[in-house]
Scaffold this motif. Structure first.
Motif, PDB file in Angstrom:
ATOM      1  N   UNK A 121       0.812  -1.217   0.000  1.00  0.00           N
ATOM      2  CA  UNK A 121       0.000   0.000   0.000  1.00  0.00           C
ATOM      3  C   UNK A 121       0.849   1.273   0.000  1.00  0.00           C
ATOM      4  N   UNK A 122       2.009   1.238   0.654  1.00  0.00           N
ATOM      5  CA  UNK A 122       2.889   2.409   0.563  1.00  0.00           C
ATOM      6  C   UNK A 122       3.407   2.555  -0.873  1.00  0.00           C
ATOM      7  N   UNK A 123       3.659   1.426  -1.521  1.00  0.00           N
ATOM      8  CA  UNK A 123       4.096   1.471  -2.925  1.00  0.00           C
ATOM      9  C   UNK A 123       3.021   2.083  -3.814  1.00  0.00           C
ATOM     10  N   UNK A 124       1.764   1.751  -3.537  1.00  0.00           N
ATOM     11  CA  UNK A 124       0.669   2.319  -4.321  1.00  0.00           C
ATOM     12  C   UNK A 124       0.661   3.840  -4.244  1.00  0.00           C
ATOM     13  N   UNK A 125       0.883   4.382  -3.038  1.00  0.00           N
ATOM     14  CA  UNK A 125       0.873   5.837  -2.884  1.00  0.00           C
ATOM     15  C   UNK A 125       2.041   6.482  -3.627  1.00  0.00           C
ATOM     16  N   UNK A 126       3.185   5.837  -3.609  1.00  0.00           N
ATOM     17  CA  UNK A 126       4.326   6.365  -4.365  1.00  0.00           C
ATOM     18  C   UNK A 126       4.048   6.302  -5.869  1.00  0.00           C
ATOM     19  N   UNK A 127       3.464   5.205  -6.290  1.00  0.00           N
ATOM     20  CA  UNK A 127       3.183   5.030  -7.719  1.00  0.00           C
ATOM     21  C   UNK A 127       2.170   6.048  -8.226  1.00  0.00           C
ATOM     22  N   UNK A 128       1.091   6.242  -7.461  1.00  0.00           N
ATOM     23  CA  UNK A 128       0.029   7.117  -7.943  1.00  0.00           C
ATOM     24  C   UNK A 128       0.450   8.582  -7.903  1.00  0.00           C
ATOM     25  N   UNK A 129       1.384   8.926  -6.996  1.00  0.00           N
ATOM     26  CA  UNK A 129       1.864  10.306  -6.922  1.00  0.00           C
ATOM     27  C   UNK A 129       3.095  10.522  -7.798  1.00  0.00           C
ATOM     28  N   UNK A 130       3.645   9.403  -8.307  1.00  0.00           N
ATOM     29  CA  UNK A 130       4.858   9.443  -9.147  1.00  0.00           C
ATOM     30  C   UNK A 130       6.003  10.126  -8.407  1.00  0.00           C
ATOM     31  N   UNK A 131       6.094   9.807  -7.104  1.00  0.00           N
ATOM     32  CA  UNK A 131       7.142  10.366  -6.256  1.00  0.00           C
ATOM     33  C   UNK A 131       7.966   9.227  -5.651  1.00  0.00           C
ATOM     34  N   UNK A 132       9.224   9.491  -5.388  1.00  0.00           N
ATOM     35  CA  UNK A 132      10.061   8.487  -4.727  1.00  0.00           C
ATOM     36  C   UNK A 132       9.867   8.532  -3.219  1.00  0.00           C
ATOM     37  N   UNK A 133       9.368   9.662  -2.714  1.00  0.00           N
ATOM     38  CA  UNK A 133       9.099   9.801  -1.291  1.00  0.00           C
ATOM     39  C   UNK A 133       7.637   9.483  -0.996  1.00  0.00           C
ATOM     40  N   UNK A 134       7.358   9.245   0.280  1.00  0.00           N
ATOM     41  CA  UNK A 134       6.002   8.885   0.703  1.00  0.00           C
ATOM     42  C   UNK A 134       5.365  10.078   1.403  1.00  0.00           C
ATOM     43  N   UNK A 135       4.192  10.483   0.917  1.00  0.00           N
ATOM     44  CA  UNK A 135       3.552  11.685   1.447  1.00  0.00           C
ATOM     45  C   UNK A 135       2.224  11.415   2.162  1.00  0.00           C
ATOM     46  N   UNK A 136       2.016  10.179   2.541  1.00  0.00           N
ATOM     47  CA  UNK A 136       0.814   9.843   3.290  1.00  0.00           C
ATOM     48  C   UNK A 136       0.965   8.467   3.898  1.00  0.00           C
ATOM     49  N   UNK A 137       0.217   8.195   4.952  1.00  0.00           N
ATOM     50  CA  UNK A 137       0.270   6.886   5.608  1.00  0.00           C
ATOM     51  C   UNK A 137      -1.016   6.128   5.298  1.00  0.00           C
ATOM     52  N   UNK A 138      -0.938   5.014   4.570  1.00  0.00           N
ATOM     53  CA  UNK A 138      -2.145   4.234   4.304  1.00  0.00           C
ATOM     54  C   UNK A 138      -2.818   3.830   5.620  1.00  0.00           C
ATOM     55  N   UNK A 139      -4.123   4.014   5.694  1.00  0.00           N
ATOM     56  CA  UNK A 139      -4.862   3.752   6.937  1.00  0.00           C
ATOM     57  C   UNK A 139      -5.832   2.585   6.760  1.00  0.00           C
ATOM     58  N   UNK A 140      -6.819   2.796   5.884  1.00  0.00           N
ATOM     59  CA  UNK A 140      -7.761   1.712   5.618  1.00  0.00           C
ATOM     60  C   UNK A 140      -7.773   1.417   4.123  1.00  0.00           C
ATOM     61  N   UNK A 141      -8.088   0.179   3.808  1.00  0.00           N
ATOM     62  CA  UNK A 141      -8.113  -0.230   2.397  1.00  0.00           C
ATOM     63  C   UNK A 141      -9.435  -0.938   2.107  1.00  0.00           C
ATOM     64  N   UNK A 142      -9.845  -0.833   0.855  1.00  0.00           N
ATOM     65  CA  UNK A 142     -11.049  -1.548   0.444  1.00  0.00           C
ATOM     66  C   UNK A 142     -10.679  -2.542  -0.649  1.00  0.00           C
ATOM     67  N   UNK A 143     -11.648  -3.207  -1.175  1.00  0.00           N
ATOM     68  CA  UNK A 143     -11.346  -4.221  -2.188  1.00  0.00           C
ATOM     69  C   UNK A 143     -12.554  -4.474  -3.073  1.00  0.00           C
ATOM     70  N   UNK A 144     -12.264  -4.781  -4.323  1.00  0.00           N
ATOM     71  CA  UNK A 144     -13.292  -5.273  -5.231  1.00  0.00           C
ATOM     72  C   UNK A 144     -13.423  -6.774  -5.011  1.00  0.00           C
ATOM     73  N   UNK A 145     -14.630  -7.265  -5.045  1.00  0.00           N
ATOM     74  CA  UNK A 145     -14.844  -8.700  -4.852  1.00  0.00           C
ATOM     75  C   UNK A 145     -16.152  -9.102  -5.502  1.00  0.00           C
ATOM     76  N   UNK A 146     -16.290 -10.381  -5.704  1.00  0.00           N
ATOM     77  CA  UNK A 146     -17.581 -10.913  -6.120  1.00  0.00           C
ATOM     78  C   UNK A 146     -18.357 -11.203  -4.840  1.00  0.00           C
ATOM     79  N   UNK A 147     -19.434 -10.464  -4.639  1.00  0.00           N
ATOM     80  CA  UNK A 147     -20.297 -10.707  -3.482  1.00  0.00           C
ATOM     81  C   UNK A 147     -21.324 -11.754  -3.917  1.00  0.00           C
ATOM     82  N   UNK A 148     -21.465 -12.806  -3.138  1.00  0.00           N
ATOM     83  CA  UNK A 148     -22.377 -13.868  -3.591  1.00  0.00           C
ATOM     84  C   UNK A 148     -23.353 -14.289  -2.506  1.00  0.00           C
ATOM     85  N   UNK A 149     -24.489 -14.759  -2.952  1.00  0.00           N
ATOM     86  CA  UNK A 149     -25.553 -15.221  -2.074  1.00  0.00           C
ATOM     87  C   UNK A 149     -25.275 -16.689  -1.734  1.00  0.00           C
ATOM     88  N   UNK A 150     -24.815 -16.931  -0.523  1.00  0.00           N
ATOM     89  CA  UNK A 150     -24.429 -18.294  -0.135  1.00  0.00           C
ATOM     90  C   UNK A 150     -25.611 -19.262  -0.190  1.00  0.00           C
TER      91      UNK A 150
END
Length: 408
Positions: A121-150
């Motif tokens: 997740x720290x890599x994601x922030x560097x990648x999306x900002x196109x910076x070698x330094x880190x300018x934020x601390x990842x806190x919470x993350x979400x996800x795409x998923x297939x939600x299914x009716x069991x």
């Protein structure tokens, strides 16, 4: 427009040296006042509770939460005016990248608070900002998923698919049973993004956007497989897919209108509001025919950043340390049905059990749309694609719009 605004902010902040007015931080009772600006309206109550707890533990610090409508636009305007809050909570997307480039946030690359954060997740922030330094601390993350009716899966004798072919075979069996495999809500254009993001992230190649920036590839090449697979999924939807909105889909799935729902885990609380007794689960999209190869698309839903203009860095840092304490992260992710970016903190909700293993081992990749400027209009182009099913035209349009934005 976005690039122009980013350039405007960059030049304004560079000229001023980021010596803006900011929050004066003085209150009549002698307390230090800091502003916490965050963009998630649904989390306002959760943060109110956490702030109350923090202030009880730190009686000399007042935390004022700001959560305005259209918060990202407001924040960008404030950056341009050099009127920054003390602590900011936003998503890890292109808007964060634009602001990070202006120097508005403190570099936390070597901060102790980062050492327990999942490196993915720290890599994601560097990648999306196109910076070698880190300018934020990842806190919470979400996800795409297939939600299914069991319940429906059990009734039809279906197992959770591990490969793309198995996935389509499950959809076929649901259809043969006279039921709807997937419920789509394309009246809201953004709801095409979850499934498309997963298809693209797992087929475009690791360096797609870097190569796209250099002019060494195109959407027509890198996103062809994703587009074809996305269109395949549409064959297993329902009538009037473009006439249903996100809220419609949450209620419909909750009431058993389909076996599966191609959304993010953020939809689960809304589904349960409509039907508290639904027995649902999630599983990672199987995009390829190699079991376990597909990564879960999981991005930084909320990052925390201390601004470089704060007049109260000690108090701002104390608030960040508080929010990043294990017990407070657990409070947040439980209330928001999210995952923690910090190692060792597990989401206990059984409904998302199917994603825990992938997230724990870091088998994740970022949302591709985080790297696509708003001006390209990816979600709107996807909405058109759901109607005309013209893959070639869709990809050609993305390439044209990307070049327009890049040349501004």
């Amino acid at each position: 427009m976005k690039k122009t605004l980013a350039l405007l902010m960059t030049s304004a902040l560079a000229v001023s040296g980021l010596a803006g007015c900011g929050n004066e931080g003085a209150s009549g009772d002698g307390k230090v006042k800091i502003e916490f600006f965050q963009y998630k309206s649904e989390a306002k109550g959760t943060f109110d509770d956490l702030i109350q707890k923090f202030e009880k533990e730190n009686p000399k610090i007042d935390v004022v939460q700001s959560n305005p409508p259209d918060s990202l636009t407001v924040l960008k305007t404030r950056v341009a005016k050099r009127d920054l809050p003390d602590v900011v909570g936003i998503g890890g997307d292109s808007a964060f990248g634009d602001i990070a480039k202006t120097g508005a946030f403190e570099d936390v690359s070597k901060d102790e608070l980062v050492k327990d954060i999942q490196p993915a997740y720290t890599k994601m922030l560097k990648d999306v900002s196109k910076q070698t330094k880190l300018y934020g601390i990842p806190y919470s993350v979400n996800a795409d998923a297939v939600i299914y009716n069991k319940t429906m899966f059990k009734e039809l004798g279906l197992s959770v698919p591990q490969t793309w072919d198995e996935f389509i075979n499950v959809a076929e069996k649901v259809k043969e049973a006279g039921k709807t495999p997937f419920y789509f809500t394309f009246k809201d254009a953004w709801t095409a993004l979850p499934s498309y993001n997963v298809m693209a992230a797992n087929t475009q190649g690791e360096n797609f956007f870097k190569e796209l920036d250099k002019g060494k590839t195109t959407f027509a090449k890198g996103h062809k497989e994703a587009t074809d697979k996305f269109l395949t999924l549409l064959k297993y939807g329902h009538d009037a897919q473009n006439g249903k909105a996100y809220n419609d889909g949450n209620v419909a799935f909750a009431k058993g209108a389909s076996a599966m729902y191609l959304q993010g885990i953020w939809a689960i609380p809304e589904i349960k509001k409509a039907n508290p007794n639904i027995d649902l689960g999630v599983f990672p999209y199987p995009v390829t025919n190699t079991p376990g190869e597909s990564k879960v698309v999981s991005g930084v839903d909320l990052l925390l950043a201390q601004t470089s203009t704060t007049k109260h860095p000690k108090e701002a840092k104390k608030f960040l340390q508080f929010l990043l304490a294990d017990e407070n992260i657990k409070t947040y992710i439980k209330a928001q049905n999210a995952f923690s970016a910090k190692k060792g903190i597990v989401q206990e909700d059984p409904s998302v059990e199917g994603l825990k293993e992938s997230l724990a081992r870091g088998a994740v990749t970022d949302f591709p749309d985080h790297y696509v400027p708003i001006a390209v209009g990816l979600e709107k182009q996807l909405q058109v694609l759901t109607e005309n099913k013209d893959a070639k035209k869709f990809l050609k349009t993305l390439d044209q719009e990307w070049k327009k934005v890049k040349n501004r």
